[in-house]
Design an enzyme around this catalytic site. Structure first.
Site, PDB file in Angstrom:
ATOM      1  N   ASP A 225     -11.140 -64.151  -2.531  1.00 32.07           N
ATOM      2  CA  ASP A 225     -10.670 -65.278  -3.325  1.00 32.07           C
ATOM      3  C   ASP A 225     -11.033 -66.591  -2.632  1.00 32.07           C
ATOM      4  OD1 ASP A 225      -8.884 -66.095  -5.589  1.00 32.07           O
ATOM      5  OD2 ASP A 225      -7.739 -66.992  -3.951  1.00 32.07           O
ATOM      6  N   GLU A 292     -15.874 -64.993  -4.195  1.00 29.69           N
ATOM      7  CA  GLU A 292     -15.697 -65.960  -5.279  1.00 29.69           C
ATOM      8  C   GLU A 292     -16.219 -67.289  -4.742  1.00 29.69           C
ATOM      9  OE1 GLU A 292     -12.397 -68.211  -8.067  1.00 29.69           O
ATOM     10  OE2 GLU A 292     -11.977 -67.801  -5.972  1.00 29.69           O
TER      11      GLU A 292
END
Ligand code: GLC
Length: 543
Positions: A225, A292
């Site tokens: 993330d 990401e």
């Protein structure tokens, strides 16, 4: 309509995923040419009738993924969390959220998926923790606390006010005043998500242990993330202003009038991935790091692959936000040119933040949805589908009173995110097979007509097409999906080869002539005809 001549069934690669350490594989990694599936755990299948999807629901429904030919799953956050940001505010990095199941349930899912040749990736959130994490609770207890430096604390500027002009994901100042200790702390997302301080070596040591904890349990890797986050400018300089933007892809340059030059994409972050890559490679098979990487610049995207010593895969947001399909041919060329030799691109159109491609790219138009799947599944590298892509699920307008995402309730630039987090639709009955018929699901279910059961029985459905494309990808392109070459084609038509396949896509709403390929047609997204229908794609073998 769609014709698919006989072809070899999908080739499944070796499946063993041992938790032992060892030497790395010399052959292609398992994610080469693979199809990954992002599964939003709370919305996939509710096994205990509480209206939320859970881990046992996934284990019970693995048949769908085996049938579809999925190679790996990325599970949205599974760790304990107060859910200020639905799991992206972690309060324990080595546990399982009690509402989703237990560590034993997750072990069982990994084992059962492994038996079917499906690997499981977890979502790792290293940029920030929850403010309920014991590290932060300690850090906030006093300036001398043992964990104080795990977070980014700073004094007000002379005369008062936040240390920098940085803004958080909602457009508010990214600094929260903490009266008890007389300093601000940094939160690039919600105030309940304090940013970790990656200048502190102890934070590195903690995450090394977290990686090994999960890799030892047989987790195949992580989706990382905010992979472009982590380090922040040591001098805490102000971010520069953002030039006014017009297109969707421009928004990757920044938001709320700022370019996040000093609050993200810092060069020091690459060292973290070089370190983690060594850990990932110390396992057999090597564990996968999928970032990401929120950047609009393809050379910056490429930098996260390093010299084949950082992330093995990085999400390509310029493609996600491209105008579909017109901008794709050039973007594919530019991506392949930008990536280091041997690096594998990632193709995806939907996720839990940016919405579903059947809406954003295709405006719900079935012809364009079918074409998008054809393109995503024939490009070289790794394709990541989002749950529901396989049935062409569109975004669901969630009425204000039913919205559950606090971060995007107040008019976020990326839109209200609940629209792409609604339950998977397994059948047309009340509860959609997601939950019991009398249970209120955590988010509304959306149009019952688009569902797995109806589409499984229909050879012309989006689901049947998707399955045939996955099968073609495995069978014809194998583990070595590569060899992309763009061919000369008439305006409005995109032709390329991928392995032994020849792909032709009509990028317009008007029919086009089929280029003379002299090749055997394996699949087409529209009805059999002499030419190419509007938005039609065709896959042929050889030529
Ligand atoms: C990532 C996640 C998003 C989350 C944010 C903060 O962008 O995909 O859902 O809100 O990070 O963790």
């Amino acid at each position: 309509m769609s014709s698919l001549s006989e072809h070899r069934p999908g080739v499944r690669r070796e499946l063993e995923l041992t938790p032992t350490k060892g030497t790395s594989m010399a052959t292609s990694p398992w994610w080469q040419g693979a199809v990954l599936y992002q599964l939003y755990v709370r919305s996939w299948r509710d096994s205990n009738g509480d209206g939320y999807g859970d881990i046992n629901g996934i284990t019970q429904q693995l048949d769908h993924l085996s049938w579809l030919g999925i190679d790996g799953l990325w599970l949205s956050p599974t760790m304990p969390s107060p859910d200020a940001d639905w799991g992206y505010d972690v309060s324990d990095y080595t546990g399982v959220h009690p509402e989703l199941g237990t560590l034993g349930d997750l072990d069982a899912l990994i084992a059962e998926a492994g038996r079917r040749g499906i690997r499981v990736l977890l979502d790792l959130v290293p940029n920030h923790t929850s403010s309920a994490h014991p590290w932060f609770i300690d850090a906030a207890s006093g300036r001398d606390a043992a964990h104080r430096d795990y977070y980014v604390w700073a004094d007000p500027v002379p005369g008062g006010g936040p240390p920098t002009n940085w803004l958080d994901a909602t457009g508010e100042p990214a600094w929260q005043w903490h009266p008890a200790t007389g300093q601000y702390y940094l939160h690039n997302f919600l105030p309940a998500q304090p940013d970790l301080n990656w200048w502190q070596p102890a934070v590195h040591a903690e995450f090394r242990q977290i990686l090994e904890f999960w890799f030892d349990r047989g987790v195949a890797g992580f989706r990382i993330d905010v992979a472009h986050g982590l380090y922040k400018d040591a001098e805490l300089r102000d971010n520069p202003p953002l030039a006014p933007t017009s297109s969707d892809s421009d928004r990757l340059a920044g938001r709320f009038g700022q370019r996040p030059v000093y609050s993200a994409n810092r060069p020091e972050t690459h060292g973290v991935y070089r370190d983690w890559r060594k850990i990932a490679e110390s396992y057999s098979p090597p564990r996968l790091l999928l970032g990401e990487t929120w950047t609009g610049d393809l050379s910056s995207l490429a930098s996260y692959y390093g010299d084949d010593d950082e992330l093995q895969l990085s999400f390509n947001f310029p493609v996600v936000f491209a105008r579909f399909p017109a901008e794709l041919p050039d973007l594919v060329d530019e991506t392949l040119a930008a990536l280091p030799t041997g690096a594998r691109p990632v193709w995806t159109g939907s996720n839990h933040d940016v919405g579903r491609f059947p809406s954003r790219w295709c405006h719900g138009d079935p012809a364009r949805i079918r074409l998008a799947l054809l393109i995503l599944l024939t490009l070289p590298g790794t394709t990541v589908l989002y749950y529901g892509d396989e049935i062409g699920m569109t975004d669901v307008a969630v009425p204000a009173e039913l919205q559950r995402d606090p971060m995007t309730q107040a008019g976020s630039p990326q839109g209200q995110r609940d629209r792409a987090r609604t339950p998977m639709r397994w059948n047309g009955a009340p509860g959609a097979g997601f939950t019991g018929p009398t249970v209120t699901p955590w988010l509304p279910i959306g149009p019952a007509a688009v569902n797995v059961a109806d589409q499984r029985g229909d050879p012309d459905s989006v689901l049947s097409l998707c399955r045939r494309l996955v099968d073609l990808r495995h069978g014809e392109l194998g583990a070595g999906v590569a060899g992309y070459r763009r061919l000369a084609s008439p305006p409005g038509v995109w032709s390329y080869t991928a392995g032994p396949l020849l792909v032709t896509a009509n990028l317009a709403a008007t029919p086009a002539a089929m280029p003379d390929q002299g090749a055997e047609i394996l699949l087409r997204t529209g009805p059999a005809a002499a030419g190419l229908g509007p938005w039609e794609g065709v896959v042929a073998r050889g030529g």
